[in-house]
Design an enzyme around this catalytic site. Structure first.
Site, PDB file in Angstrom:
ATOM      1  N   SER A 112     -38.473  69.686  12.071  1.00 44.47           N
ATOM      2  CA  SER A 112     -37.926  68.711  11.132  1.00 44.47           C
ATOM      3  C   SER A 112     -36.400  68.764  11.118  1.00 44.47           C
ATOM      4  O   SER A 112     -35.761  68.477  12.107  1.00 44.47           O
ATOM      5  CB  SER A 112     -38.524  68.934   9.751  1.00 44.47           C
ATOM      6  OG  SER A 112     -38.207  67.884   8.878  1.00 44.47           O
ATOM      7  N   ASP A 141     -33.781  62.122  10.228  1.00 47.96           N
ATOM      8  CA  ASP A 141     -33.737  63.485  10.761  1.00 47.96           C
ATOM      9  C   ASP A 141     -34.384  63.542  12.145  1.00 47.96           C
ATOM     10  O   ASP A 141     -34.915  62.531  12.627  1.00 47.96           O
ATOM     11  CB  ASP A 141     -34.362  64.470   9.774  1.00 47.96           C
ATOM     12  CG  ASP A 141     -35.865  64.335   9.653  1.00 47.96           C
ATOM     13  OD1 ASP A 141     -36.411  63.300  10.065  1.00 47.96           O
ATOM     14  OD2 ASP A 141     -36.510  65.255   9.119  1.00 47.96           O
ATOM     15  N   ASP A 153     -37.141  64.457  13.615  1.00 51.15           N
ATOM     16  CA  ASP A 153     -38.486  63.951  13.889  1.00 51.15           C
ATOM     17  C   ASP A 153     -38.776  62.663  13.126  1.00 51.15           C
ATOM     18  O   ASP A 153     -39.903  62.171  13.121  1.00 51.15           O
ATOM     19  CB  ASP A 153     -39.559  65.008  13.606  1.00 51.15           C
ATOM     20  CG  ASP A 153     -39.694  65.335  12.132  1.00 51.15           C
ATOM     21  OD1 ASP A 153     -38.664  65.338  11.431  1.00 51.15           O
ATOM     22  OD2 ASP A 153     -40.822  65.595  11.674  1.00 51.15           O
ATOM     23  N   ASP A 165     -39.006  61.694   9.973  1.00 47.74           N
ATOM     24  CA  ASP A 165     -39.869  61.515   8.803  1.00 47.74           C
ATOM     25  C   ASP A 165     -39.064  61.509   7.506  1.00 47.74           C
ATOM     26  O   ASP A 165     -39.585  61.146   6.452  1.00 47.74           O
ATOM     27  CB  ASP A 165     -40.991  62.567   8.763  1.00 47.74           C
ATOM     28  CG  ASP A 165     -40.492  63.999   8.659  1.00 47.74           C
ATOM     29  OD1 ASP A 165     -39.264  64.221   8.696  1.00 47.74           O
ATOM     30  OD2 ASP A 165     -41.343  64.900   8.540  1.00 47.74           O
TER      31      ASP A 165
END
Length: 577
Positions: A143, A302, A304, A306
């Protein structure tokens, strides 16, 4: 087995290559050796997350293999017939290699794998699990953590991150993998020939993008005015660049300027040591561009994709990074007010938030006759609730969010989704622009109506074995030895989610908390300010969430200073008791 014995066993293992052994041999600091081997990298409800490197407490091919072998045995034990797992990965160091290692292990266990051809946003994996009716999903990502980290998130067949019960079951199978020779693997070409490894791409992306665009609320507004909105976007070297820009382009947002220095995927994050849209520094380059472009909105996703953070111009002409709570409150109000105006707001419409998220959402939901449901910290619990609503049919999910910059509308994804959020944020900005105001002014209007809420998160970094012990000791102190006043204000309620008990300290009564058990404490004051303390599930941190409400921005800021000072005195006592 002691950490030293584990360290020696890795050095002598035939399964480790020479470069891995050399990395271990070159370790000079005994504390570093201890930290790498004193425990196995913990498999929690979100899967694994840790620093990349050799060792049982690190992210590497072997810990990924062990976890996947355990997951494989869990799936084979739980399901009959054809079983498939969908896998995606982001731009981080070793993400592709870890994804391939996981795929090779699953295929070796006879489990079909759907693996993306290149990096993808985490929410697309959530959708893919549901699309292929997979029994599980894996995303290789850490993340928003720094470049040294990577992780391994596990999803259930509903497309949501596995929650407590499933995580414990999976962990029980992982624990049985106590030797490298138990970790199976298969050659990639053999896996493809046998129909076990399936490389996927555009066909899934196209369906996902179509579903995202269908979440547009004010279609006529977007069709007519989208090309007038000026946008600066940064993917912060991550997976959001293609899906976010594609959605916006197909909806007619033509004036999208991407931060070139942060456009390409790069796991070293050269322009952002902490690639988190919560951190204002990730927007420094975008803000330099803003002086020339004068955008209506700036946002970043960010690595990834999400989470999403947005930047708006305040009444003094200065750019401000909104908090996750502020953005969530704006979106909650925009969605509910728009649906009501269009006569599309269902009677059983429901907003979900976490227990550490702003109470302004509760006020907004009540104002529009919508339900508000609280869940534990972690978007997995929001995804779980969406599934419960579907089964029971008693509530209609409309929107969910958490203070840590995660948002979700629609039910075809079961995790926070910055692609969906970026689209809705642009639509919301466009709506207010047509009303002659910007998002900051819209936020001020919400404050004037519902109260000047202010929230803050304090994270105490406590690394290693000693740090973990201190966190647990502090929580025990707060649980059993906490006094019942904070400054001059009495604590009205103490909520212990570990034992599922809420104590009313004013009326001397108790009631059961109808949520899963978790090592979390929440204290609500007589003046409705509150704070929550919990260990991070993904980082060596103890997190303290604070909330106050004032009569103005200045009033709430003063209240927060005093409240934070009083709370942190208690936390300091707890950490040093």
């Amino acid at each position: 087995m002691s950490y030293r014995e584990k360290y020696d066993s890795w050095l002598s293992s035939e399964f480790l290559d020479e470069s891995s052994k050399l990395e271990l041999k070159n370790l000079q600091d005994e504390k570093e050796i201890e930290d790498r081997f004193y425990k196995d990298l913990e498999f929690g409800t979100g899967g694994l997350r840790g620093i990349i490197g050799m060792g049982t407490n690190r992210m590497n091919i072997h810990t990924v293999g062990k976890t996947t072998e355990g997951l494989s045995q869990y799936l084979l034990n739980k399901y009959e017939g054809d079983i498939s797992v969908s896998i995606a990965y982001d731009s981080r160091i070793m993400s592709k290699e870890f994804a391939m290692a996981a795929a090779a292990n699953l295929c070796a266990n006879g489990i079909k794998v759907y693996l993306f051809e290149s990096l993808r946003a985490t929410p697309i994996l959530s959708y893919t699990v549901r699309h292929f009716k997979s029994k599980a999903g894996i995303v290789i990502t850490a993340s928003h953590n720094p470049k040294e980290y990577n992780g391994y998130k596990v999803y259930g067949e509903d497309g949501g991150q596995v929650t407590d019960k499933s995580a414990k079951e999976i962990f029980s199978f992982i624990e049985e993998v106590n030797d490298f020779n138990k970790i199976k693997t298969m050659n990639v070409e053999d896996a493809k020939k046998n129909g076990l490894l399936n490389i996927i791409g555009e066909e899934v992306d196209k369906e996902y993008i179509s579903r995202v665009k269908n979440l547009t609320i004010r279609k006529e507004l977007v069709d007519k005015y989208a090309d007038e909105l000026k946008i600066i976007y940064t993917p912060i070297h991550g997976a959001g660049n293609i899906p976010v820009r594609r959605v916006l382009k197909e909806l007619g947002y033509k004036n999208v300027t991407v931060v070139k220095e942060q456009e390409q995927p790069d796991g070293y994050f050269p322009t952002a040591a902490y690639p988190n849209p919560e951190d204002p520094k990730v927007f420094n380059i975008a803000l330099e561009m803003a002086n020339k472009i004068q955008p209506d909105i700036i946002f970043g996703t960010d690595p990834d994709c999400d989470r999403i953070g947005i930047v708006v111009k305040d009444n003094n002409g200065e750019y401000k990074v909104l908090t996750g709570n502020q953005t969530g409150a704006l979106l909650t109000h925009y969605i509910l007010s728009s649906l009501r105006e269009l006569n599309k707001l269902p009677e059983n419409g429901t907003v979900i938030k976490t227990i550490v998220t702003t109470e302004m959402a509760s006020d907004i939901a009540k104002d529009y006759g919508a339900n508000l449901v609280d869940v534990l910290t972690g978007f997995k619990y929001i995804g779980e609730k969406i599934g419960e609503f579907e089964k029971k049919g008693d509530k209609k999910y409309l929107f969910g969010f958490e203070e840590s910059y995660g948002y979700l509308a629609g039910d075809f994804v079961r995790d926070k989704d910055a692609v969906i959020a970026s689209m809705l944020i642009c639509e919301m900005t466009l709506y207010y622009k047509n009303k002659g105001i910007n998002l900051y002014e819209a936020l001020m209007n919400l404050y004037k109506k519902y109260g000047f809420y202010k929230e803050k998160l304090v994270s105490l970094v406590l690394k290693g074995k000693e740090g973990q012990e201190k966190i647990e000791k502090a929580l025990q102190y707060l649980r059993h030895s906490m006094r019942y006043t904070l400054g001059e204000v009495k604590i009205a309620k103490k909520m212990d989610y570990k034992i599922s008990i809420e104590k009313d300290l004013i009326n001397i009564s108790e009631k059961v908390i109808e949520l899963p058990k978790s090592n979390v404490l929440k204290f609500i004051m007589e003046d409705n300010s509150w704070f929550v303390v919990r260990p991070s599930g993904t980082e060596p941190k103890m997190k303290i969430y604070l909330s106050v409400t004032g009569n103005s921005i200045e009033d709430s800021e003063e209240k927060m200073k005093l409240f934070e000072n009083n709370v942190m005195k208690i936390i300091d006592e707890a950490c040093n008791c």
